[in-house]
Motif scaffolding. Structure first.
Motif: not given
Length: 306
Positions: A279-297
């Motif tokens: 809880p309350f940890v700062p979090q952020w994501y940016a996708a890189l590379g050449k293929i799409p990102t998919r994640y399960l959360l």
């Protein structure tokens, strides 16, 4: 004067040589090229989520470095990478090895683990009052519910089982699941129902102010005290909101690569990596590379934090 001209001539030759190398780098490998983390053929020649079940260390020149791992554990987050998974027989399962990636020992209120089912394998039941969500990463699994009805789950399929539900997962050959379990938080007059489905059956939802695509695998009604989100990013896309909230997360990167910010740390991540967010940890994501990102959360929902 002669020495001055000679100096300039040598400098000019060095500049030409340098530009030549730059030209080679740009035309043959790309400017500032480096070994690629992703296999560009992944989406064409390999099964869905192949890098989760057949991960590789990156960068490649560190694959055989003794003691190297990208895994990190801190008080408010953890990054658990494939080279540090430890598999052992899963209690109450037959012919199945498990690796726990998130557990209450970290401070979480849920567990997340990989279950590698072998030939003629069967699942066990979770403890009393514990609900279970299973998502197929590799292979075929036969799921049988409390009434004895069986159905085949393929890659990208899932099943949710309310607490104290009789059920069985079986596999005749190798199969891999990611499983979330937690003690159900009962709410008067609200009873969750079993859910079986697949990602492609779930509608895309609006994400105001964001660019990623979102699917929710479980109903949003009060009967369910957590949900599982599937989030898709095109290369270059990123979260707009720098999130800080009371909810906990458990994340498994299914495809692609990028940068995840957790607290004050920035982590390169790729398919196969797992993350726990307190809880309350700062979090952020940016996708890189050449293929799409998919994640399960995983995300806990619908309950007062008190």
């Amino acid at each position: 004067m002669h020495s001055f001209s000679s100096f300039h001539a040598k400098s000019f030759l060095l500049l030409l040589t340098f530009l030549c190398f730059i030209n080679i780098a740009v035309t043959e490998e790309g400017f500032c090229s480096a070994p690629s983390i992703s296999d560009d053929t992944n989406s064409n020649n390999q099964p869905l989520y192949a890098k989760v079940t057949n991960p590789t260390l990156s960068p490649s020149h560190l694959q055989d470095l003794p003691g190297f791992t990208r895994s990190v554990y801190k008080s408010d987050h953890a990054l658990i990478t494939p080279e540090s998974h430890v598999f052992s027989p899963l209690p109450d399962w037959s012919n199945t090895l498990g690796a726990y990636l998130v557990s209450p020992a970290m401070g979480s209120h849920f567990v997340m683990y990989i279950a590698k089912m072998q030939e003629s394998s069967k699942s066990g039941l979770p403890p009393k009052h514990v609900e279970r969500f299973a998502f197929v990463l590799q292979g075929l699994v036969t799921f049988t519910n409390a009434s004895g009805t069986g159905q085949t789950l393929t890659v990208d399929s899932f099943a949710y089982l309310p607490p104290n539900s009789e059920h069985l997962f079986e596999s005749d050959e190798s199969a891999t699941l990611v499983i979330f379990e937690r003690r159900y938080s009962y709410l008067e007059d609200h009873i969750p129902e079993p859910i079986v489905g697949s990602t492609d059956q779930q509608a895309l939802l609006d994400t105001p102010g964001e660019v990623f695509q979102l699917r929710k695998l479980l109903p949003t009604s009060l009967s369910y005290d957590f949900n599982i989100h599937i989030m898709d990013f095109q290369p270059g896309e990123f979260l707009n909101v720098k999130e800080v909230h009371y909810n906990q997360h458990g994340l498994l990167l299914l495809e692609g690569q990028g940068i995840y910010r957790l607290g004050d740390s920035w982590y390169p991540v790729e398919a196969g990596d797992a993350i726990w967010m307190a809880p309350f940890v700062p979090q952020w994501y940016a996708a890189l590379g050449k293929i799409p990102t998919r994640y399960l959360l995983y995300k806990d929902v619908n309950r007062n934090p008190l």
